[in-house]
Design a protein around this motif. Structure first.
Motif, mmCIF file in Angstrom:
data_model
loop_
_atom_site.group_PDB
_atom_site.id
_atom_site.type_symbol
_atom_site.label_atom_id
_atom_site.label_comp_id
_atom_site.label_asym_id
_atom_site.label_seq_id
_atom_site.Cartn_x
_atom_site.Cartn_y
_atom_site.Cartn_z
ATOM 1 N N VAL A 7 24.066 30.637 63.941
ATOM 2 C CA VAL A 7 24.486 30.892 62.561
ATOM 3 C C VAL A 7 23.277 30.656 61.667
ATOM 4 O O VAL A 7 22.592 29.639 61.788
ATOM 5 N N VAL A 8 22.995 31.606 60.790
ATOM 6 C CA VAL A 8 21.862 31.512 59.869
ATOM 7 C C VAL A 8 22.404 31.417 58.446
ATOM 8 O O VAL A 8 23.132 32.316 57.999
ATOM 9 N N THR A 9 22.084 30.331 57.741
ATOM 10 C CA THR A 9 22.443 30.239 56.321
ATOM 11 C C THR A 9 21.274 30.786 55.512
ATOM 12 O O THR A 9 20.113 30.446 55.765
ATOM 13 N N HIS A 10 21.579 31.606 54.525
ATOM 14 C CA HIS A 10 20.547 32.466 53.942
ATOM 15 C C HIS A 10 20.960 32.861 52.524
ATOM 16 O O HIS A 10 22.143 33.000 52.224
ATOM 17 N N GLY A 11 19.992 33.097 51.674
ATOM 18 C CA GLY A 11 20.281 33.660 50.362
ATOM 19 C C GLY A 11 20.764 35.091 50.485
ATOM 20 O O GLY A 11 20.406 35.813 51.427
ATOM 21 N N THR A 12 21.583 35.529 49.527
ATOM 22 C CA THR A 12 22.209 36.851 49.652
ATOM 23 C C THR A 12 21.294 38.006 49.269
ATOM 24 O O THR A 12 21.530 39.140 49.690
ATOM 25 N N ASP A 13 20.253 37.755 48.479
ATOM 26 C CA ASP A 13 19.434 38.867 47.981
ATOM 27 C C ASP A 13 18.826 39.693 49.100
ATOM 28 O O ASP A 13 18.789 40.928 49.026
ATOM 29 N N THR A 14 18.290 39.038 50.126
ATOM 30 C CA THR A 14 17.656 39.773 51.229
ATOM 31 C C THR A 14 18.310 39.464 52.574
ATOM 32 O O THR A 14 17.730 39.754 53.620
ATOM 33 N N LEU A 15 19.513 38.910 52.551
ATOM 34 C CA LEU A 15 20.209 38.575 53.787
ATOM 35 C C LEU A 15 20.359 39.798 54.682
ATOM 36 O O LEU A 15 20.173 39.722 55.903
ATOM 37 N N GLU A 16 20.660 40.949 54.091
ATOM 38 C CA GLU A 16 20.870 42.151 54.902
ATOM 39 C C GLU A 16 19.582 42.611 55.589
ATOM 40 O O GLU A 16 19.629 43.188 56.683
ATOM 41 N N GLU A 17 18.428 42.350 54.970
ATOM 42 C CA GLU A 17 17.170 42.719 55.606
ATOM 43 C C GLU A 17 16.876 41.822 56.798
ATOM 44 O O GLU A 17 16.443 42.287 57.865
ATOM 45 N N THR A 18 17.103 40.511 56.639
ATOM 46 C CA THR A 18 16.907 39.603 57.768
ATOM 47 C C THR A 18 17.839 39.968 58.912
ATOM 48 O O THR A 18 17.416 40.012 60.078
ATOM 49 N N GLY A 19 19.093 40.248 58.609
ATOM 50 C CA GLY A 19 20.032 40.635 59.654
ATOM 51 C C GLY A 19 19.617 41.903 60.363
ATOM 52 O O GLY A 19 19.658 41.993 61.598
ATOM 53 N N SER A 41 21.642 39.059 72.822
ATOM 54 C CA SER A 41 22.900 39.040 73.572
ATOM 55 C C SER A 41 23.802 37.910 73.107
ATOM 56 O O SER A 41 25.008 37.918 73.349
ATOM 57 N N THR A 42 23.215 36.932 72.434
ATOM 58 C CA THR A 42 23.968 35.837 71.823
ATOM 59 C C THR A 42 24.432 36.264 70.434
ATOM 60 O O THR A 42 23.634 36.830 69.674
ATOM 61 N N PRO A 43 25.673 36.042 70.060
ATOM 62 C CA PRO A 43 26.105 36.385 68.703
ATOM 63 C C PRO A 43 25.268 35.648 67.651
ATOM 64 O O PRO A 43 25.046 34.439 67.761
ATOM 65 N N VAL A 44 24.806 36.392 66.656
ATOM 66 C CA VAL A 44 24.061 35.828 65.540
ATOM 67 C C VAL A 44 24.812 36.207 64.265
ATOM 68 O O VAL A 44 25.028 37.388 63.998
ATOM 69 N N VAL A 45 25.218 35.205 63.503
ATOM 70 C CA VAL A 45 26.021 35.446 62.294
ATOM 71 C C VAL A 45 25.297 34.846 61.096
ATOM 72 O O VAL A 45 25.012 33.642 61.073
ATOM 73 N N LEU A 46 24.999 35.679 60.105
ATOM 74 C CA LEU A 46 24.374 35.218 58.877
ATOM 75 C C LEU A 46 25.438 35.038 57.806
ATOM 76 O O LEU A 46 26.397 35.808 57.731
ATOM 77 N N THR A 47 25.232 34.030 56.968
ATOM 78 C CA THR A 47 26.144 33.818 55.865
ATOM 79 C C THR A 47 25.409 33.144 54.716
ATOM 80 O O THR A 47 24.274 32.699 54.850
ATOM 81 N N VAL A 65 24.258 41.161 65.712
ATOM 82 C CA VAL A 65 23.949 40.412 64.500
ATOM 83 C C VAL A 65 24.933 40.845 63.417
ATOM 84 O O VAL A 65 25.152 42.051 63.213
ATOM 85 N N PHE A 66 25.494 39.857 62.721
ATOM 86 C CA PHE A 66 26.582 40.131 61.794
ATOM 87 C C PHE A 66 26.408 39.323 60.510
ATOM 88 O O PHE A 66 25.659 38.355 60.466
ATOM 89 N N VAL A 67 27.146 39.727 59.489
ATOM 90 C CA VAL A 67 27.206 39.011 58.217
ATOM 91 C C VAL A 67 28.655 38.607 57.987
ATOM 92 O O VAL A 67 29.549 39.463 57.938
ATOM 93 N N ALA A 68 28.904 37.292 57.876
ATOM 94 C CA ALA A 68 30.249 36.787 57.582
ATOM 95 C C ALA A 68 30.299 36.379 56.116
ATOM 96 O O ALA A 68 29.534 35.505 55.682
ATOM 97 N N PHE A 69 31.194 36.993 55.376
ATOM 98 C CA PHE A 69 31.242 36.735 53.939
ATOM 99 C C PHE A 69 32.615 37.120 53.404
ATOM 100 O O PHE A 69 33.130 38.211 53.684
ATOM 101 N N ASN A 70 33.203 36.207 52.644
ATOM 102 C CA ASN A 70 34.460 36.479 51.946
ATOM 103 C C ASN A 70 35.521 37.026 52.904
ATOM 104 O O ASN A 70 36.193 38.005 52.616
#
Length: 328
Positions: free
Chosen positions: A83-95, A105-111, A146-151
């Motif tokens: 799980v990666v905690t990250h600012g939202t402005d460029t979160l989609e670029e990191t993901g 192969s391991t799930p990676v979830v940014l939020t 790689v995914f983004v979990a939000f709201n």
């Protein structure tokens, strides 16, 4: 299940300076986890502090450092998810970078969060809990990516985009929609959780790629300046299906044979397709040698081109659309 949390800063870790100097990340990853009761129902966790910056200040070195840690954790049999905690402005670029460069192969979830911890009703704790819940559900399905979990939504990193500057439901997935939604009953998947970005086998972001935007009356000054500055490639943020002004079309004509030029669209959804035959039209840009980003926005196409320029045995035309003949 065991999760490693990589903390990078962002609004989720920020507080407002009492002296009026503005908000900045102050909270550690461990403090973020401590603020969320019930995480241990989904996983055990350890935390690594990778950075402590707002995401609009994440530079090449920081992004590559996140990539290095995700790659190492992906190879660690004791880690079931990241799980990666990250600012939202460029979160989609990191993901997107993590998905395209690493295909873990391991799930990676940014939020992250839209409200700071010291604001009324901060959303960071709920989003962090959602990231753990989603990671556990993906792991149970033997999923990857790689995914983004939000709201209470889970988005594939390839398509996730920040769609509003301040609303809590800021992240959207134009086109396919979210991979899953979360509610009191669990995580409901709408399609299999997997890597959705094309793999480009490199992690180095050293190539200089500039984004030049088209629009009414835009000339070629910035495009030509990027070329004169020694750019390794240019991404054109075109209009509609992938069209530019006449001046930019002429710039592509004299440049594309020697320098990769990728055409993306400023439209929020849909893909670039060469149709129009005037000088700045997509069909002419194709004839001049431009490549097309499909449905990737310019900022993600830029990262993809940087990776392509760094990858051994890969040419930009191998990873972008070429449309060898009109209508194909």
């Amino acid at each position: 299940m065991h999760v490693t949390v990589l903390s990078t800063g962002g609004t989720i870790a920020s507080s407002d300076d009492a002296a009026g100097a503005g908000a900045a990340p102050t909270k550690s990853g461990a403090e973020l986890l401590d603020a969320v009761p019930g995480l241990d129902a989904y996983a055990t966790a350890d935390v690594e502090e990778v950075a402590q910056v707002p995401s609009f200040e994440i530079d090449r070195e920081t992004l590559e450092r996140v990539g290095d840690r995700v790659a190492a954790l992906n190879a660690d049999s004791d880690v079931d998810a990241v799980v990666v905690t990250h600012g939202t402005d460029t979160l989609e670029e990191t993901g997107f970078y993590l998905d395209a460069a690493l295909r873990p192969s391991t799930p990676v979830v940014l939020t992250g969060a839209q409200r700071m911890p010291d604001e009324v009703s901060p959303d960071g704790p709920a989003n962090l809990l959602a990231a753990f819940r989603a990671a556990a559900a993906i792991h149970e399905r033997d999923g990857s990516g790689v995914f983004v979990a939000f709201n209470e939504s889970l988005h594939a990193a390839r398509v996730a985009t920040k769609a509003h500057t301040s609303k809590l439901e800021t992240f959207a997935s134009p086109g396919p929609g979210p991979v899953a939604t979360l509610d009191h009953a669990g995580v409901q998947f709408h399609r299999p959780p997997r890597n959705e970005a094309d793999h480009v086998p490199a992690t180095d972001l050293g190539a200089t790629v500039h984004v030049v935007a088209s629009g009414s009356g835009v000339d070629a000054d910035l495009f030509d300046a990027a070329v004169d500055d020694g750019a390794g490639g240019i991404v054109l943020q075109a209009t509609g299906l992938g069209n530019t002004t006449t001046a930019l079309g002429r710039a592509v004509e004299r440049t594309a044979p020697d320098l990769p030029v990728v055409v993306a669209s400023r439209s929020a959804a849909g893909r670039t397709v060469p149709v129009y035959g005037s000088v700045g039209g997509g069909e002419k840009l194709r004839e001049y040698g431009a490549l097309f980003a499909g449905d990737l926005p310019a900022h993600k196409a830029r990262l993809k081109l940087q990776l392509a320029l760094a990858a051994d045995g890969v040419e930009p035309r191998d990873v972008f659309e070429t449309f060898e003949a009109h209508g194909d």
